[in-house]
Design a protein around this motif. Sequence first.
Motif, PDB file in Angstrom:
ATOM      1  N   TYR A 161       1.602  -1.351   0.039  1.00 40.28           N
ATOM      2  CA  TYR A 161       0.403   0.126  -0.400  1.00 40.28           C
ATOM      3  C   TYR A 161       0.987   1.413   0.179  1.00 40.28           C
ATOM      4  N   ARG A 174       2.533  12.941   3.008  1.00 41.70           N
ATOM      5  CA  ARG A 174       1.201  12.060   2.997  1.00 41.70           C
ATOM      6  C   ARG A 174       1.706  10.916   3.481  1.00 41.70           C
ATOM      7  N   ARG A 178      -0.133   9.919   6.762  1.00 41.58           N
ATOM      8  CA  ARG A 178      -1.534   8.597   5.771  1.00 41.58           C
ATOM      9  C   ARG A 178      -0.938   7.041   6.406  1.00 41.58           C
ATOM     10  N   HIS A 179      -0.288   6.482   5.983  1.00 40.20           N
ATOM     11  CA  HIS A 179       0.762   4.986   5.614  1.00 40.20           C
ATOM     12  C   HIS A 179       1.243   4.886   6.607  1.00 40.20           C
ATOM     13  N   PRO A 182       0.849   5.530  10.423  1.00 46.27           N
ATOM     14  CA  PRO A 182      -0.418   5.691  11.836  1.00 46.27           C
ATOM     15  C   PRO A 182      -0.924   3.430  12.130  1.00 46.27           C
ATOM     16  N   ASN A 183       0.779   2.701  11.065  1.00 47.98           N
ATOM     17  CA  ASN A 183       1.059   1.293  11.171  1.00 47.98           C
ATOM     18  C   ASN A 183       1.974   1.689  11.953  1.00 47.98           C
TER      19      ASN A 183
END
Lengths: 272, 254
Positions: A161, A174, A178-179, A182-183
């Motif tokens: 992703y 971003r 966003r990726h 959060p992970n």
Amino acid sequence: MKRLDRLSLGGLACLLVLVVFALGSLAGAGGDPDAIVGPRLRPPGPGWWLGTDNLGRSMLPRVMEGVGTTLLLSSIAVLVTAAVSATFGIIAGYRGGYLNELVMRLVEVLYSFPAIVLAILVAAVLGPGQVAALASIVLATIPLMTRLVRAAAVAVSQRDYVTSAVISGARLPRVLGRHVLPNVAGTIAVQGTYALSVGIAVEGGLSFLGFGVQPPQASLGVLIQRGGTYMIAAPWLILGPGVVLVVAILAINVVGDGLRDQLEPRETRSLT
Amino acid sequence: MTGDTPGAEAILELDDVTVTFTAGPPLRRIRLDAMRHVSLSVAKGETLGLVGESGSGKTTTSRVALGLHRPTSGAVRFDGRPFPRRRRELAGRMQAVLQHPHWSLNPRMRVGQSVAEPLAVLGRPVGDLVTEMLGHVGLEESFAARYPHELSGGQRQRVSIARALVTRPDFIVFDEAVSALDVSVQVQILNLVKDLQAEYGFSALFISHDLGAVRYVADRIAVMRSGEVVETADTATFYTAPAHEYSQRLLEAL
Ligand SMILES: Nc1ncnc2c1ncn2[C@@H]1O[C@H](COP(=O)(O)OP(=O)(O)OP(=O)(O)O)[C@@H](O)[C@H]1O
Ligand SMILES: [Mg+2]
């Protein structure tokens, strides 16, 4: 979402009690921590439920104030650590290359100092006090947190992703915000709880040595240090804050384990 | 020789591309050519199948084609022009559907957000496009509100395809996009890809080590072995009369 298991819930309850304790002290519950309420070095009894100290002050409000000082100091320090470690760990893990090398070398140098040695060095530079205690906790907890966040970020960065987002033209903020963030947030939360218990221990140690929080302000470390002087004549002086310190550290670690069990299997699930 | 289709206009051309990786400590550094003098082209509307065993350089080829990796030597042209220095200039014109259904979608984002992301990146309005795209890949509108862990592997790959198509790209890379799925689900997804291609007219680079799947969707096949393209042929020709000895062996193993 899975719930925390019973043990962690118990830990969480203990922590809440301690926080209520600390807040209560701010509201004046338990009495004035500086007021002299009775004879000196009295064992626990009515009017002074945890005994009195060498000046005749009731230990109960002093322990309550101490818990608050210690928790607040450690929590602020851990927030600082989390912010710094997340920033550098994520960038180093995503970017790799020289930046990664630099960050990891710095962290390794920090890691090679035992926490308490680091704390004494900091106190020597900044002068004893709350700021020194705070800085010490930050420096003592940054290395491990940064390493683990970086490791998680490396793993996440290789996932499809992230590649898809880059192919779509996503810019760095971003992609990271966003990726990646959060992970790796689960890792940050789990390590944050562990760091909190390290923070409490470092504050205790540093104040015990007289380099941390300064009396008359109470912290768990200060109270334990004072209590140590009268250990034979009045063991309750060290027992109260000592037990609270141990309970706080245990409770936080148990909560950390529960969080890890809940969050990390998803974070580190293997590619099956 | 490597296969340019004369006459047809190419969306993507790799011209004598070599990619060399170096690994290990200085002095004892190991050099490895993941691609060696590879020339390929994908015509507009065409699907080029890329096959070869593990480690033969297929993914590296796709990364070069997508502009994620700069070739050590050689040239890449997209739509007749040299690859721009900043690949963002081509954002939205090329997309990818990647290997692992488990990691193809961000577990912290709802399906709808994932599908909308390529539009958001370009600052384009989203409107009803998410619902529309989900419909095209055979998923109900309600999927937009779900998280990836609530989806099956096949459903996740459908979402990946929806996300890849939402910007109406000219070129899509499918890198082992169906390899991790059950055979029956594979067929569904391959059919979906073919239907969507008929509708949208995108070109595709379809990478797989599964010769059966490639045969199903590809117009032409390129075979890679240790970084080199050893044969390029029309699908029909390739499966009936493979020219290269290595291709023959691959087909025998099928
Ligand atoms: N970033 C890298 N650094 C060093 N070597 C690499 C890197 N990426 C790929 N390689 C090497 O390049 C070669 C080709 O890899 P590539 O991933 O392109 O193969 P592949 O055909 O896609 O294989 P698979 O079918 O297993 O996906 C392999 O030997 C691999 O080890
Ligand atoms: Mg590959």
